[in-house]
Design a protein around this motif. Structure first.
Motif, PDB file in Angstrom:
ATOM      1  N   ASN A 198      -6.548  -8.804   2.143  1.00 52.54           N
ATOM      2  CA  ASN A 198      -6.736  -9.792   3.212  1.00 52.54           C
ATOM      3  C   ASN A 198      -5.734 -10.930   3.034  1.00 52.54           C
ATOM      4  O   ASN A 198      -4.950 -10.946   2.073  1.00 52.54           O
ATOM      5  CB  ASN A 198      -8.188 -10.289   3.251  1.00 52.54           C
ATOM      6  N   VAL A 199      -5.753 -11.867   3.943  1.00 49.97           N
ATOM      7  CA  VAL A 199      -4.816 -12.989   3.938  1.00 49.97           C
ATOM      8  C   VAL A 199      -4.887 -13.749   2.612  1.00 49.97           C
ATOM      9  O   VAL A 199      -3.865 -14.072   2.002  1.00 49.97           O
ATOM     10  CB  VAL A 199      -5.092 -13.932   5.134  1.00 49.97           C
ATOM     11  N   ALA A 200      -6.104 -14.036   2.163  1.00 50.19           N
ATOM     12  CA  ALA A 200      -6.273 -14.816   0.925  1.00 50.19           C
ATOM     13  C   ALA A 200      -5.677 -14.092  -0.278  1.00 50.19           C
ATOM     14  O   ALA A 200      -5.071 -14.729  -1.150  1.00 50.19           O
ATOM     15  CB  ALA A 200      -7.752 -15.109   0.685  1.00 50.19           C
ATOM     16  N   GLN A 201      -5.829 -12.784  -0.336  1.00 51.87           N
ATOM     17  CA  GLN A 201      -5.277 -12.029  -1.462  1.00 51.87           C
ATOM     18  C   GLN A 201      -3.751 -12.056  -1.463  1.00 51.87           C
ATOM     19  O   GLN A 201      -3.129 -12.163  -2.519  1.00 51.87           O
ATOM     20  CB  GLN A 201      -5.802 -10.588  -1.421  1.00 51.87           C
ATOM     21  N   VAL A 202      -3.161 -11.987  -0.292  1.00 50.17           N
ATOM     22  CA  VAL A 202      -1.697 -12.051  -0.205  1.00 50.17           C
ATOM     23  C   VAL A 202      -1.225 -13.455  -0.585  1.00 50.17           C
ATOM     24  O   VAL A 202      -0.262 -13.621  -1.343  1.00 50.17           O
ATOM     25  CB  VAL A 202      -1.201 -11.634   1.191  1.00 50.17           C
ATOM     26  N   LYS A 203      -1.908 -14.489  -0.096  1.00 58.68           N
ATOM     27  CA  LYS A 203      -1.526 -15.861  -0.442  1.00 58.68           C
ATOM     28  C   LYS A 203      -1.695 -16.121  -1.933  1.00 58.68           C
ATOM     29  O   LYS A 203      -0.883 -16.827  -2.538  1.00 58.68           O
ATOM     30  CB  LYS A 203      -2.336 -16.866   0.381  1.00 58.68           C
ATOM     31  N   THR A 204      -2.727 -15.548  -2.527  1.00 57.51           N
ATOM     32  CA  THR A 204      -2.923 -15.701  -3.975  1.00 57.51           C
ATOM     33  C   THR A 204      -1.766 -15.071  -4.730  1.00 57.51           C
ATOM     34  O   THR A 204      -1.258 -15.652  -5.691  1.00 57.51           O
ATOM     35  CB  THR A 204      -4.264 -15.068  -4.403  1.00 57.51           C
ATOM     36  N   ARG A 205      -1.317 -13.916  -4.271  1.00 58.83           N
ATOM     37  CA  ARG A 205      -0.186 -13.258  -4.926  1.00 58.83           C
ATOM     38  C   ARG A 205       1.082 -14.107  -4.788  1.00 58.83           C
ATOM     39  O   ARG A 205       1.848 -14.262  -5.734  1.00 58.83           O
ATOM     40  CB  ARG A 205       0.039 -11.872  -4.317  1.00 58.83           C
ATOM     41  N   ILE A 206       1.289 -14.674  -3.617  1.00 57.04           N
ATOM     42  CA  ILE A 206       2.445 -15.546  -3.392  1.00 57.04           C
ATOM     43  C   ILE A 206       2.355 -16.759  -4.307  1.00 57.04           C
ATOM     44  O   ILE A 206       3.335 -17.154  -4.945  1.00 57.04           O
ATOM     45  CB  ILE A 206       2.526 -15.971  -1.907  1.00 57.04           C
TER      46      ILE A 206
ATOM     47  N   ILE B 265       0.657  -3.491  -3.112  1.00 59.18           N
ATOM     48  CA  ILE B 265       0.669  -2.042  -2.883  1.00 59.18           C
ATOM     49  C   ILE B 265       1.050  -1.296  -4.164  1.00 59.18           C
ATOM     50  O   ILE B 265       0.435  -0.290  -4.513  1.00 59.18           O
ATOM     51  CB  ILE B 265       1.640  -1.682  -1.733  1.00 59.18           C
ATOM     52  N   GLN B 266       2.036  -1.809  -4.876  1.00 59.86           N
ATOM     53  CA  GLN B 266       2.531  -1.139  -6.076  1.00 59.86           C
ATOM     54  C   GLN B 266       1.588  -1.241  -7.274  1.00 59.86           C
ATOM     55  O   GLN B 266       1.592  -0.370  -8.141  1.00 59.86           O
ATOM     56  CB  GLN B 266       3.901  -1.706  -6.471  1.00 59.86           C
ATOM     57  N   SER B 267       0.790  -2.305  -7.324  1.00 58.90           N
ATOM     58  CA  SER B 267      -0.003  -2.545  -8.528  1.00 58.90           C
ATOM     59  C   SER B 267      -1.509  -2.423  -8.349  1.00 58.90           C
ATOM     60  O   SER B 267      -2.237  -2.372  -9.329  1.00 58.90           O
ATOM     61  CB  SER B 267       0.318  -3.932  -9.083  1.00 58.90           C
ATOM     62  N   ASP B 268      -1.975  -2.367  -7.131  1.00 63.73           N
ATOM     63  CA  ASP B 268      -3.409  -2.382  -6.882  1.00 63.73           C
ATOM     64  C   ASP B 268      -3.875  -1.002  -6.439  1.00 63.73           C
ATOM     65  O   ASP B 268      -3.244  -0.370  -5.602  1.00 63.73           O
ATOM     66  CB  ASP B 268      -3.724  -3.420  -5.798  1.00 63.73           C
ATOM     67  N   THR B 269      -4.994  -0.565  -6.981  1.00 62.90           N
ATOM     68  CA  THR B 269      -5.496   0.767  -6.650  1.00 62.90           C
ATOM     69  C   THR B 269      -6.611   0.742  -5.602  1.00 62.90           C
ATOM     70  O   THR B 269      -7.258   1.756  -5.370  1.00 62.90           O
ATOM     71  CB  THR B 269      -6.026   1.467  -7.916  1.00 62.90           C
ATOM     72  N   ARG B 270      -6.808  -0.386  -4.971  1.00 59.04           N
ATOM     73  CA  ARG B 270      -7.863  -0.484  -3.957  1.00 59.04           C
ATOM     74  C   ARG B 270      -7.591   0.479  -2.798  1.00 59.04           C
ATOM     75  O   ARG B 270      -6.454   0.837  -2.540  1.00 59.04           O
ATOM     76  CB  ARG B 270      -7.996  -1.917  -3.449  1.00 59.04           C
ATOM     77  N   GLU B 271      -8.653   0.810  -2.108  1.00 58.18           N
ATOM     78  CA  GLU B 271      -8.522   1.717  -0.977  1.00 58.18           C
ATOM     79  C   GLU B 271      -8.402   0.977   0.346  1.00 58.18           C
ATOM     80  O   GLU B 271      -8.126   1.589   1.366  1.00 58.18           O
ATOM     81  CB  GLU B 271      -9.723   2.658  -0.936  1.00 58.18           C
ATOM     82  N   PHE B 272      -8.625  -0.321   0.335  1.00 62.69           N
ATOM     83  CA  PHE B 272      -8.574  -1.089   1.570  1.00 62.69           C
ATOM     84  C   PHE B 272      -7.469  -2.132   1.506  1.00 62.69           C
ATOM     85  O   PHE B 272      -7.119  -2.630   0.442  1.00 62.69           O
ATOM     86  CB  PHE B 272      -9.928  -1.746   1.836  1.00 62.69           C
ATOM     87  N   ALA B 273      -6.949  -2.463   2.663  1.00 61.24           N
ATOM     88  CA  ALA B 273      -5.829  -3.405   2.777  1.00 61.24           C
ATOM     89  C   ALA B 273      -6.220  -4.775   2.238  1.00 61.24           C
ATOM     90  O   ALA B 273      -7.366  -5.210   2.386  1.00 61.24           O
ATOM     91  CB  ALA B 273      -5.397  -3.526   4.230  1.00 61.24           C
TER      92      ALA B 273
ATOM     93  N   ASN C  88      -0.152   2.253   4.411  1.00 61.01           N
ATOM     94  CA  ASN C  88      -0.653   2.361   3.039  1.00 61.01           C
ATOM     95  C   ASN C  88      -2.179   2.362   2.931  1.00 61.01           C
ATOM     96  O   ASN C  88      -2.719   2.862   1.947  1.00 61.01           O
ATOM     97  CB  ASN C  88      -0.087   1.228   2.185  1.00 61.01           C
ATOM     98  N   TYR C  89      -2.845   1.798   3.905  1.00 53.84           N
ATOM     99  CA  TYR C  89      -4.310   1.699   3.874  1.00 53.84           C
ATOM    100  C   TYR C  89      -4.899   2.170   5.204  1.00 53.84           C
ATOM    101  O   TYR C  89      -5.530   1.394   5.930  1.00 53.84           O
ATOM    102  CB  TYR C  89      -4.735   0.255   3.595  1.00 53.84           C
ATOM    103  N   PRO C  90      -4.733   3.435   5.543  1.00 54.71           N
ATOM    104  CA  PRO C  90      -5.173   3.907   6.855  1.00 54.71           C
ATOM    105  C   PRO C  90      -6.677   3.741   7.095  1.00 54.71           C
ATOM    106  O   PRO C  90      -7.094   3.532   8.238  1.00 54.71           O
ATOM    107  CB  PRO C  90      -4.765   5.384   6.864  1.00 54.71           C
ATOM    108  N   MET C  91      -7.488   3.800   6.057  1.00 58.68           N
ATOM    109  CA  MET C  91      -8.939   3.671   6.228  1.00 58.68           C
ATOM    110  C   MET C  91      -9.329   2.276   6.714  1.00 58.68           C
ATOM    111  O   MET C  91     -10.344   2.116   7.385  1.00 58.68           O
ATOM    112  CB  MET C  91      -9.669   3.992   4.923  1.00 58.68           C
ATOM    113  N   SER C  92      -8.539   1.283   6.405  1.00 54.34           N
ATOM    114  CA  SER C  92      -8.839  -0.088   6.825  1.00 54.34           C
ATOM    115  C   SER C  92      -8.704  -0.270   8.331  1.00 54.34           C
ATOM    116  O   SER C  92      -9.301  -1.172   8.906  1.00 54.34           O
ATOM    117  CB  SER C  92      -7.903  -1.073   6.138  1.00 54.34           C
TER     118      SER C  92
END
Length: 193
Positions: free
Chosen positions: A66-74, A56-64, A16-20
């Motif tokens: 990070n750990v903190a962002q995933v934990k925040t979502r959880i 992935i479904q809701s964010d339009t960022r171009e980069f993957a 989903n984020y090949p540039m990263s």
């Protein structure tokens, strides 16, 4: 999560984020895998996968993310399932009884975070006996303690010190009896028997 599950999550991110991952060396890839493995070792695969999928479904960022962002979502997902402070107070009121024995029995059935905010079964008795002014004092005190406990548990969840399942159990299950209480009761039975 297992190492294989972590690899699956990172593969989804790579797609989903090949540039990263464009300029990542093999050494970087191994370090990245290790970072995610350690960061999510106390998490269930589906929990992390769902959080990544939501990003992935809701964010339009171009980069993957990070750990903190995933934990925040959880955390946001978990917090949404935690009882609101007002709801927790209503549970306290329903369980407040004048009889000390009944208060103790009811206290033992409360979710762990409500028990912790109360501090002891005696408060259920005190709340049952309180007048309007005292009841407001107990309510304010409880709501403040409950909010602090919930915030502390979110911090523990985000730091990986407790798992999501443990976090959710604190809002659903009563605390297990303390060892010393069980031993004391056993000692009392032996001395009285």
């Amino acid at each position: 999560m297992t190492l294989e599950e972590t690899e699956r999550i990172l593969q989804v991110l790579r797609i989903n984020y090949p540039m990263s991952y464009k300029n990542m060396t093999q050494e970087d890839t191994q370090a990245y895998l290790k970072l995610w493995q350690v960061s999510f070792k106390n998490y269930e695969y589906l929990t992390v996968a769902n959080a990544v999928n939501q990003i992935i479904q809701s964010d339009t960022r171009e980069f993957a993310p990070n750990v903190a962002q995933v934990k925040t979502r959880i955390s946001k997902t978990a917090i949404g399932k935690t009882k609101e402070a007002g709801e927790a107070w209503e549970i306290v009121l329903r369980n407040a009884k004048c009889d000390p024995h009944t208060s103790k029995v009811n206290y033992d059935k409360l979710p762990r975070n409500i028990q912790k905010a109360l501090g002891g079964s005696y408060l259920l008795r005190d709340i049952a006996w309180s007048n309007k002014k005292d009841l407001q004092y107990y309510r304010d005190r409880f709501l403040q303690a409950y909010k602090e406990i919930c915030e502390e548990e979110v911090q523990l969840l985000n730091s990986g010190q407790i798992s999501l399942e443990m976090y959710q159990q604190h809002d659903q299950l009563p605390a297990p009896p303390k060892k010393e209480e069980g031993m004391k009761m056993l000692g009392d039975l032996m001395n009285n028997g």
